[in-house]
Design a protein around this motif. Structure first.
Motif, PDB file in Angstrom:
ATOM      1  N   ARG A   6      65.821  51.252  72.586  1.00 46.74           N
ATOM      2  CA  ARG A   6      65.873  51.073  71.139  1.00 46.74           C
ATOM      3  C   ARG A   6      66.752  49.898  70.759  1.00 46.74           C
ATOM      4  O   ARG A   6      67.357  49.262  71.612  1.00 46.74           O
ATOM      5  CB  ARG A   6      66.378  52.350  70.489  1.00 46.74           C
ATOM      6  CG  ARG A   6      67.779  52.724  70.889  1.00 46.74           C
ATOM      7  CD  ARG A   6      68.155  54.054  70.301  1.00 46.74           C
ATOM      8  NE  ARG A   6      69.546  54.357  70.633  1.00 46.74           N
ATOM      9  CZ  ARG A   6      70.050  55.562  70.568  1.00 46.74           C
ATOM     10  NH1 ARG A   6      69.305  56.565  70.181  1.00 46.74           N
ATOM     11  NH2 ARG A   6      71.304  55.777  70.865  1.00 46.74           N
ATOM     12  N   LEU A   7      66.822  49.633  69.459  1.00 47.57           N
ATOM     13  CA  LEU A   7      67.628  48.532  68.948  1.00 47.57           C
ATOM     14  C   LEU A   7      69.031  49.014  68.613  1.00 47.57           C
ATOM     15  O   LEU A   7      69.218  50.123  68.118  1.00 47.57           O
ATOM     16  CB  LEU A   7      66.983  47.932  67.697  1.00 47.57           C
ATOM     17  CG  LEU A   7      65.623  47.287  67.889  1.00 47.57           C
ATOM     18  CD1 LEU A   7      65.091  46.808  66.552  1.00 47.57           C
ATOM     19  CD2 LEU A   7      65.693  46.140  68.866  1.00 47.57           C
ATOM     20  N   ARG A   8      69.991  48.145  68.850  1.00 50.83           N
ATOM     21  CA  ARG A   8      71.387  48.399  68.489  1.00 50.83           C
ATOM     22  C   ARG A   8      71.801  47.283  67.551  1.00 50.83           C
ATOM     23  O   ARG A   8      71.716  46.111  67.904  1.00 50.83           O
ATOM     24  CB  ARG A   8      72.248  48.373  69.756  1.00 50.83           C
ATOM     25  CG  ARG A   8      73.710  48.599  69.509  1.00 50.83           C
ATOM     26  CD  ARG A   8      74.426  48.633  70.857  1.00 50.83           C
ATOM     27  NE  ARG A   8      75.702  49.301  70.721  1.00 50.83           N
ATOM     28  CZ  ARG A   8      76.867  48.675  70.817  1.00 50.83           C
ATOM     29  NH1 ARG A   8      76.915  47.389  71.053  1.00 50.83           N
ATOM     30  NH2 ARG A   8      77.986  49.353  70.693  1.00 50.83           N
ATOM     31  N   ARG A   9      72.231  47.621  66.345  1.00 49.51           N
ATOM     32  CA  ARG A   9      72.535  46.604  65.340  1.00 49.51           C
ATOM     33  C   ARG A   9      73.856  45.926  65.636  1.00 49.51           C
ATOM     34  O   ARG A   9      74.865  46.572  65.896  1.00 49.51           O
ATOM     35  CB  ARG A   9      72.580  47.221  63.946  1.00 49.51           C
ATOM     36  CG  ARG A   9      72.602  46.186  62.836  1.00 49.51           C
ATOM     37  CD  ARG A   9      72.572  46.873  61.480  1.00 49.51           C
ATOM     38  NE  ARG A   9      72.215  45.982  60.408  1.00 49.51           N
ATOM     39  CZ  ARG A   9      73.055  45.159  59.788  1.00 49.51           C
ATOM     40  NH1 ARG A   9      74.322  45.127  60.162  1.00 49.51           N
ATOM     41  NH2 ARG A   9      72.646  44.391  58.803  1.00 49.51           N
ATOM     42  N   ARG A  19      70.423  44.109  69.579  1.00 49.14           N
ATOM     43  CA  ARG A  19      70.292  44.129  71.025  1.00 49.14           C
ATOM     44  C   ARG A  19      69.279  45.203  71.372  1.00 49.14           C
ATOM     45  O   ARG A  19      69.262  46.263  70.755  1.00 49.14           O
ATOM     46  CB  ARG A  19      71.616  44.468  71.700  1.00 49.14           C
ATOM     47  CG  ARG A  19      72.603  43.343  71.701  1.00 49.14           C
ATOM     48  CD  ARG A  19      73.808  43.709  72.530  1.00 49.14           C
ATOM     49  NE  ARG A  19      74.757  42.590  72.523  1.00 49.14           N
ATOM     50  CZ  ARG A  19      76.026  42.731  72.814  1.00 49.14           C
ATOM     51  NH1 ARG A  19      76.512  43.910  73.144  1.00 49.14           N
ATOM     52  NH2 ARG A  19      76.819  41.679  72.796  1.00 49.14           N
ATOM     53  N   VAL A  20      68.459  44.930  72.365  1.00 45.94           N
ATOM     54  CA  VAL A  20      67.531  45.935  72.879  1.00 45.94           C
ATOM     55  C   VAL A  20      68.262  46.614  74.027  1.00 45.94           C
ATOM     56  O   VAL A  20      68.635  45.958  75.006  1.00 45.94           O
ATOM     57  CB  VAL A  20      66.222  45.289  73.366  1.00 45.94           C
ATOM     58  CG1 VAL A  20      65.280  46.344  73.899  1.00 45.94           C
ATOM     59  CG2 VAL A  20      65.566  44.501  72.243  1.00 45.94           C
ATOM     60  N   GLY A  38      67.857  42.968  76.253  1.00 40.27           N
ATOM     61  CA  GLY A  38      67.543  41.724  75.569  1.00 40.27           C
ATOM     62  C   GLY A  38      68.127  41.698  74.174  1.00 40.27           C
ATOM     63  O   GLY A  38      69.011  42.489  73.840  1.00 40.27           O
ATOM     64  N   HIS A  39      67.596  40.794  73.341  1.00 40.39           N
ATOM     65  CA  HIS A  39      68.083  40.684  71.970  1.00 40.39           C
ATOM     66  C   HIS A  39      66.949  40.296  71.032  1.00 40.39           C
ATOM     67  O   HIS A  39      65.898  39.819  71.462  1.00 40.39           O
ATOM     68  CB  HIS A  39      69.236  39.682  71.872  1.00 40.39           C
ATOM     69  CG  HIS A  39      68.876  38.296  72.322  1.00 40.39           C
ATOM     70  ND1 HIS A  39      68.251  37.389  71.509  1.00 40.39           N
ATOM     71  CD2 HIS A  39      69.029  37.675  73.506  1.00 40.39           C
ATOM     72  CE1 HIS A  39      68.048  36.267  72.172  1.00 40.39           C
ATOM     73  NE2 HIS A  39      68.510  36.415  73.395  1.00 40.39           N
ATOM     74  N   TYR A  40      67.194  40.521  69.742  1.00 37.64           N
ATOM     75  CA  TYR A  40      66.221  40.234  68.690  1.00 37.64           C
ATOM     76  C   TYR A  40      66.976  39.733  67.477  1.00 37.64           C
ATOM     77  O   TYR A  40      67.913  40.375  67.012  1.00 37.64           O
ATOM     78  CB  TYR A  40      65.432  41.504  68.364  1.00 37.64           C
ATOM     79  CG  TYR A  40      64.621  41.454  67.097  1.00 37.64           C
ATOM     80  CD1 TYR A  40      63.670  40.465  66.880  1.00 37.64           C
ATOM     81  CD2 TYR A  40      64.784  42.414  66.104  1.00 37.64           C
ATOM     82  CE1 TYR A  40      62.917  40.427  65.722  1.00 37.64           C
ATOM     83  CE2 TYR A  40      64.033  42.396  64.955  1.00 37.64           C
ATOM     84  CZ  TYR A  40      63.104  41.405  64.763  1.00 37.64           C
ATOM     85  OH  TYR A  40      62.352  41.367  63.613  1.00 37.64           O
ATOM     86  N   ASN A  41      66.590  38.543  66.979  1.00 37.54           N
ATOM     87  CA  ASN A  41      67.212  37.984  65.784  1.00 37.54           C
ATOM     88  C   ASN A  41      66.131  37.742  64.747  1.00 37.54           C
ATOM     89  O   ASN A  41      65.355  36.797  64.855  1.00 37.54           O
ATOM     90  CB  ASN A  41      67.943  36.681  66.106  1.00 37.54           C
ATOM     91  CG  ASN A  41      68.717  36.156  64.930  1.00 37.54           C
ATOM     92  OD1 ASN A  41      68.632  36.681  63.829  1.00 37.54           O
ATOM     93  ND2 ASN A  41      69.483  35.107  65.159  1.00 37.54           N
ATOM     94  N   PRO A  42      66.050  38.594  63.705  1.00 40.60           N
ATOM     95  CA  PRO A  42      64.994  38.454  62.701  1.00 40.60           C
ATOM     96  C   PRO A  42      65.243  37.339  61.690  1.00 40.60           C
ATOM     97  O   PRO A  42      64.348  37.007  60.919  1.00 40.60           O
ATOM     98  CB  PRO A  42      64.999  39.812  62.009  1.00 40.60           C
ATOM     99  CG  PRO A  42      66.397  40.285  62.140  1.00 40.60           C
ATOM    100  CD  PRO A  42      66.869  39.777  63.473  1.00 40.60           C
ATOM    101  N   LEU A  43      66.422  36.722  61.691  1.00 40.38           N
ATOM    102  CA  LEU A  43      66.760  35.733  60.669  1.00 40.38           C
ATOM    103  C   LEU A  43      66.269  34.333  61.001  1.00 40.38           C
ATOM    104  O   LEU A  43      66.176  33.496  60.112  1.00 40.38           O
ATOM    105  CB  LEU A  43      68.273  35.709  60.449  1.00 40.38           C
ATOM    106  CG  LEU A  43      68.871  37.026  59.957  1.00 40.38           C
ATOM    107  CD1 LEU A  43      70.364  36.890  59.807  1.00 40.38           C
ATOM    108  CD2 LEU A  43      68.236  37.450  58.653  1.00 40.38           C
ATOM    109  N   THR A  44      65.978  34.049  62.254  1.00 44.46           N
ATOM    110  CA  THR A  44      65.480  32.727  62.616  1.00 44.46           C
ATOM    111  C   THR A  44      64.007  32.616  62.227  1.00 44.46           C
ATOM    112  O   THR A  44      63.343  33.616  61.975  1.00 44.46           O
ATOM    113  CB  THR A  44      65.637  32.470  64.121  1.00 44.46           C
ATOM    114  OG1 THR A  44      64.903  33.457  64.835  1.00 44.46           O
ATOM    115  CG2 THR A  44      67.086  32.499  64.537  1.00 44.46           C
ATOM    116  N   SER A  45      63.520  31.418  62.173  1.00 45.00           N
ATOM    117  CA  SER A  45      62.111  31.222  61.823  1.00 45.00           C
ATOM    118  C   SER A  45      61.431  30.442  62.934  1.00 45.00           C
ATOM    119  O   SER A  45      61.718  29.259  63.091  1.00 45.00           O
ATOM    120  CB  SER A  45      62.007  30.465  60.504  1.00 45.00           C
ATOM    121  OG  SER A  45      60.662  30.283  60.155  1.00 45.00           O
TER     122      SER A  45
END
Length: 80
Positions: A6-9, A19-20, A38-45
């Motif tokens: 899951r995701l960790r904010r 972070r995944v 891994g990681h996830y950044n929703p703010l980049t385009s």
């Protein structure tokens, strides 16, 4: 022990990054985890997603259940 992927904010107020992680399903969202995948950044385009597919697949083979959001992210991650 029921294990989930899951995701960790992370990040600050109004600037989320995630972070995944592999975590016990009973632990809180931002609490203890077993491993970072891994990681996830929703703010980049476009949004930045980096997940180690080999580690994730090994955890799934061991019985870990990915969350719905992680399933969608893994489906969209390029094979590397």
């Amino acid at each position: 022990m029921a294990v989930s992927i899951r995701l960790r904010r992370m990040g600050t107020t109004r600037r989320p990054a995630y972070r995944v992680v592999v975590a016990d399903s009973r632990s809180p969202r931002d609490g203890r985890f077993i491993e970072i995948l891994g990681h996830y950044n929703p703010l980049t385009s476009p949004p930045t997603v980096k997940i180690d597919r080999a580690k994730a697949q090994s955890w799934i083979d061991k019985g870990a259940q990915p969350s719905n959001t992680v399933k969608k992210l893994m489906k969209n991650v390029k094979e590397s």
